[in-house]
Structure formats: structure tokens, C-alpha cells
Write an enzyme that holds these catalytic residues in place. Structure first.
Site, mmCIF file in Angstrom:
data_model
loop_
_atom_site.group_PDB
_atom_site.id
_atom_site.type_symbol
_atom_site.label_atom_id
_atom_site.label_comp_id
_atom_site.label_asym_id
_atom_site.label_seq_id
_atom_site.Cartn_x
_atom_site.Cartn_y
_atom_site.Cartn_z
ATOM 1 N N TYR A 54 0.851 -1.185 0.000
ATOM 2 C CA TYR A 54 0.000 0.000 0.000
ATOM 3 C C TYR A 54 0.887 1.236 0.000
ATOM 4 O O TYR A 54 1.716 1.411 0.896
ATOM 5 C CB TYR A 54 -0.910 -0.004 1.246
ATOM 6 C CG TYR A 54 -1.865 1.168 1.264
ATOM 7 C CD1 TYR A 54 -3.024 1.148 0.499
ATOM 8 C CD2 TYR A 54 -1.593 2.295 2.031
ATOM 9 C CE1 TYR A 54 -3.893 2.235 0.492
ATOM 10 C CE2 TYR A 54 -2.459 3.383 2.033
ATOM 11 C CZ TYR A 54 -3.606 3.345 1.266
ATOM 12 O OH TYR A 54 -4.461 4.417 1.259
ATOM 13 N N LYS A 92 3.614 9.735 8.420
ATOM 14 C CA LYS A 92 3.103 9.265 9.721
ATOM 15 C C LYS A 92 3.858 9.865 10.921
ATOM 16 O O LYS A 92 3.673 11.018 11.232
ATOM 17 C CB LYS A 92 3.129 7.743 9.767
ATOM 18 C CG LYS A 92 2.377 7.121 8.566
ATOM 19 C CD LYS A 92 1.240 6.260 8.965
ATOM 20 C CE LYS A 92 0.700 5.486 7.783
ATOM 21 N NZ LYS A 92 -0.683 5.154 7.856
ATOM 22 N N ASP A 105 9.324 2.791 0.351
ATOM 23 C CA ASP A 105 8.230 3.502 1.009
ATOM 24 C C ASP A 105 8.322 3.169 2.494
ATOM 25 O O ASP A 105 7.885 2.111 2.932
ATOM 26 C CB ASP A 105 6.883 3.035 0.416
ATOM 27 C CG ASP A 105 5.701 3.644 1.145
ATOM 28 O OD1 ASP A 105 5.902 4.332 2.166
ATOM 29 O OD2 ASP A 105 4.558 3.423 0.693
#
Ligand code: PMP
Length: 461
Positions: A159, A285, A258
Site C-alpha cells: 500500500y 506518519k 516507502d
């Protein structure tokens, strides 16, 4: 009408959930009138309706009925220090009187960027975005700009956010004949996306090499989550990340990591932990201390192209109203200052304690389930077989989707807030106490659901 023992338990779980969360039911009905599904982020909703959280404090959240839950969601790994961390809040309060976005380069941006560049081994320079989605979008764009080629390899089950290129095979090809067939996920994503994105199963270096050979002239890079953080917490096999590095070098493409989730794996992300250096890194995040953020970075040779000069044919544009805003920078600096080696060891240690506890529960109950863990995050998976890619994970989940839903709801009934995909994330305010309570509640939940499992998913016994 006769009800099976399995159905009776399922009904009970839902009835107890409804009784406990009556305010949430009302709020959901209200929300549905003005937001499709009553929410604005698919990942936070579930049936019959999601608990509406009113506030959070440390590693606890509280819903509108006054129920308390230990928070193992942590806003999907971004709240590394839990809710209302006193140091982050104090820093934000002080910053509020100085402004939130000054439309100039700021000293806070430089301070934040120094922390990132000092910590992430492969990164000399960074640029900021407002989300992880934008960070991976820019990382991919950078690879394309540098290589002047459009194609990328992505892994099934990885994702990377909601941009078109990322919405390819998050759910794998369920019946691959040879290499998986790429598909776009959902309406509105152009089919033409597939001209530029090809997919490989995670942990499969041979598949990657086949694609590299096949599309060598068109490929700009490979984008990789160092582990499948949103899909079972599937770790890389030993040598997989190193193998990707070698393949990228051999075929002359750029390797993008990522690290939006995996940054929490060490003080400098999975690349530091595994000693594999990508060419470009995306983060997000926790680096925003709970506020919206993303960033991408690379070596100076690559990032210098963002020093925009319209006369420079190699220059890359990048902009955004809230990039590097003072609130995200302030919170991020405070967050990362507290995210030192001691904090990493603390959360990774608790992650191990939680995983060991779950493993003990599954053994004691004779259940063919497993807790897959990478550092401070883990997933309960409904198989005891080794999982190495998204297809294996999905196939193990398909017969157990209703069970997964009931486990999630029953854990809410017992005061544990986990992600509906059976994910548990540790935050720094947690102690052995919260972890041990969670293990106990997981044990109670599975023990209570045993008749359901016997009736509906006997292959787990
Ligand atoms: N990459 C990874 C690995 C992620 O987990 C996420 C978010 N879950 C993203 C990118 C996208 O980040 P955001 O939701 O901030 O856009």
C-alpha cells in the site's frame, strides 16, 4: 428457525457491541446523512457501525458512551507517542501563537529536515508533502524524471496511498498464470495506469528479474514497502531487500523504499535496520507527531533537481500550500526527539511480548493462527502456514473474513481497539501491563469464539 451454535455466538457478539455503543449508533446514523457511509476514510469503518471515539489520552481512547479502550491502532502507526503527548502538545501550544503557515522557508523546516537527513542513511536532502500518498507520488515522479522513463514495478499487497499508480494490485491477482496480471483497483482510475505499472509478488526476486528483463527499456524504478505493513505484516525474506538493491543496480533502475510505516522500525527506518540503501525514500506518519505530513528524500545528486530553475532541463517542480507547515514541523520535531534508540527498543520489545503472548494463546487453544510481527507492529493471520506474499495471505483470509470481523468486534467489547484487519501497533506510552491485558483479551475472545470456529472455520483447529 434453527440457529447454529456459530450463528448464535455471532449474534451475541453483535448484540453486546450494539448495547455497549448506543451513542455511536446514533452518531453513525447522523453522519450517514451527510457523509457517504458516515465516514471519510474507508479504513476506519466496519459493520454494524464504527465506534465513535470522543478523545484519546496516552495509549487509551474513549468513545461517546464513555467506554475505554487500549488503543492498538495508533492512527495506523502515526501516533507513535499515543494521544496528547505532553511534550508535543506543549510545543504546539507555544507555536500556535507564532503562526501555523508562514509561506516562507522556515527554521523549523530546516530543523526537521536535519533530523531526517541525519537519521535516514540514504537521504541527503528532503522535501515535504502533506501525506504519505503525496510522498510516494513524488518519489515515483522523481524516479521517472531522473530516468526519463515512465514504468515502475510495484509489489502486490503493498500500500503506497491513494494516487493512481498506487492503486494497482493492492489486492493481488487471485488466479495468476505465471506472473500476476496487473489491475487497477476501483472505478475512476484510468486503465492507462497499467501502461506504466507492472506488478510482482512480494519476496519474489525471480519475478522482479523477469519484469526487469522484459521492460528494461521502459523502467524507471521499483517501489517497495520493506515489509507488507498493511497486509498481514509480511516480512521480507532474508536477502530479499538486498536482492532488490542488486537487481536495481544490475538493470539500471532506481530503488524506492516507502518507509511511511516502516520508519518506526529503527531510528532511521528499515533501511538502517536491514542495512539496504534505496535511491529514494518516502516517509510520513510519525515524522509529523500526529499531524498531517509526508516527505521524500534521496542523495544530493537526485534532490538538487528540485532547486527549481526553469532553464534547467533536469529540474523537477514541487509545491503545496501546506508543505512544511509550522504545526506539522513543530509536532514532528518534538515527536522525533522522543523517538530515540531507547524508544525503539521499548516498542520493539513490547511488540515481541505481544506476539509471543498471541502465539501462546493460539497454541493453548489449538488454533492454526499466527502473529506475524515486524518490530512494533503485528498482525493476527488466520493460518499457520508460512506467508510470504499477498496472494497467500488473501487466500488464507477469504474463508475467515467473518471470523476476523467477529474477533475485531469482540475485542472492542472487551476494551481493545485494534485495526479491523487484525493489526496491532505499539506506542511508546504502552507498558507490559497494556500488552498483557491485550493478550488476555485475545485469549478470552478466541476461547469464546471457539464454538463459532468449530462450526464455521474448522480448518483452523
Ligand atoms: N505508504 C504506506 C506504506 C502507508 O502505510 C500509507 C498509509 N497507510 C501511505 C503510504 C499513505 O499515507 P497517507 O495515508 O498519509 O497518504
Amino acid at each position: 428457525m434453527s440457529t447454529t451454535p456459530g450463528q448464535k455466538i455471532a449474534d451475541e457478539v453483535i448484540a453486546r457491541y450494539r448495547a455497549k455503543t448506543q451513542q455511536s449508533a446514533k452518531l453513525h446514523a447522523e453522519a450517514k446523512k451527510i457523509m457517504p457511509g458516515g465516514e471519510t476514510r474507508e479504513v476506519v469503518t466496519y459493520k454494524p457501525y464504527p465506534a465513535f471515539m470522543e478523545r484519546g489520552k496516552g495509549c487509551y481512547v474513549f468513545d461517546y458512551d464513555g467506554n475505554e479502550y487500549i488503543d492498538f491502532v495508533g492512527n495506523y502507526t502515526s501516533l507513535i507517542h499515543g494521544h496528547c503527548d505532553p511534550d508535543i502538545n506543549a510545543a504546539i501550544r507555544a507555536q500556535l501563537d507564532k503562526g501555523t503557515a508562514l509561506a516562507s522557508p522556515t527554521v523549523l523546516q530546516v530543523e526537521h529536515a536535519k533530523i531526517l537527513c541525519n537519521r535516514i542513511p540514504s537521504v541527503d536532502m528532503v522535501r515535504y508533502t502533506n501525506s504519505g500518498t503525496e510522498a510516494t507520488l513524488m518519489a515515483i515522479r522523481t524516479a521517472r524524471a531522473v530516468k526519463r522513463k515512465d514504468m515502475i514495478i510495484k509489489f502486490e499487497g503493498a500500500y503506497h496511498g491513494t494516487q493512481d499508480d498506487a492503486k494497482v494490485n493492492v489486492v493481488p491477482d487471485l488466479a495468476p498464470q505465471g506472473l500476476p496480471k496487473a489491475h487497477v483497483e476501483g472505478l475512476g482510475i484510468p486503465q492507462s495506469t497499467l501502461q506504466n505499472v507492472v506488478v510482482a509478488p512480494f519476496n519474489d526476486l525471480d519475478a522482479v528479474e523477469t519484469l526487469l528483463k522484459q521492460y528494461q527499456d521502459k523502467l524507471a524504478g521499483i517501489i517497495c514497502e520493506p515489509f507488507l505493513a498493511s497486509l498481514g505484516t509480511i516480512p521480507p525474506k532474508p536477502g530479499f531487500l538486498q536482492g532488490l538493491r542488486s537487481l536495481a543496480d544490475r538493470y539500471g533502475v532506481l530503488l524506492i523504499f516507502d518507509e511511511v510505516q516502516s520508519f518506526r522500525q529503527s531510528t532511521g527506518g528499515m533501511q538502517l535496520k536491514e542495512n539496504v540503501m534505496p535511491d529514494i525514500t518516502a516517509v510520513g506518519k510519525l515524522i509529523g507527531g500526529g499531524y498531517p505530513i509526508g516527505a521524500f528524500g534521496a542523495g544530493r545528486d537526485i534532490m538538487d533537481r528540485f532547486d527549481y530553475d526553469p532553464m534547467n532541463p533536469d529540474a523537477i517542480q514541487h509545491s503545496g500550500t501546506f508543505n512544511g507547515n509550522e504545526i506539522s514541523m513543530t509536532a514532528g520535531i518534538a515527536s522525533m526527539k522522543k523517538f530515540d534508540q531507547k524508544a525503539v527498543d521499548h516498542i520493539n520489545g513490547l511488540g515481541k511480548r505481544l506476539a509471543d503472548g498471541f502465539t501462546g494463546v493460539f497454541k493453548a487453544l489449538g488454533l492454526k493462527c499466527q502473529a506475524l510481527r515486524v518490530g512494533s507492529q503485528l498482525n493476527i493471520n488466520f493460518t499457520d502456514k508460512e506467508l510470504s506474499n499477498a496472494l497467500e495471505w488473501v487466500m488464507s483470509l477469504i474463508p475467515c473474513m467473518e471470523l476476523q470481523r467477529l474477533v475485531h468486534l469482540e475485542l472492542l467489547n472487551r476494551g481493545i481497539y485494534s485495526a479491523k484487519r487484525s493489526e496491532f501497533v505499539i506506542s511508546t506510552p504502552m507498558t507490559a501491563k497494556e500488552v498483557d491485558v491485550c493478550v488476555q483479551k485475545v485469549e478470552e475472545t478466541f476461547a469464546y469464539l471457539l464454538p463459532y470456529i468449530q462450526a464455521q472455520t474448522p480448518h483452523l483447529l
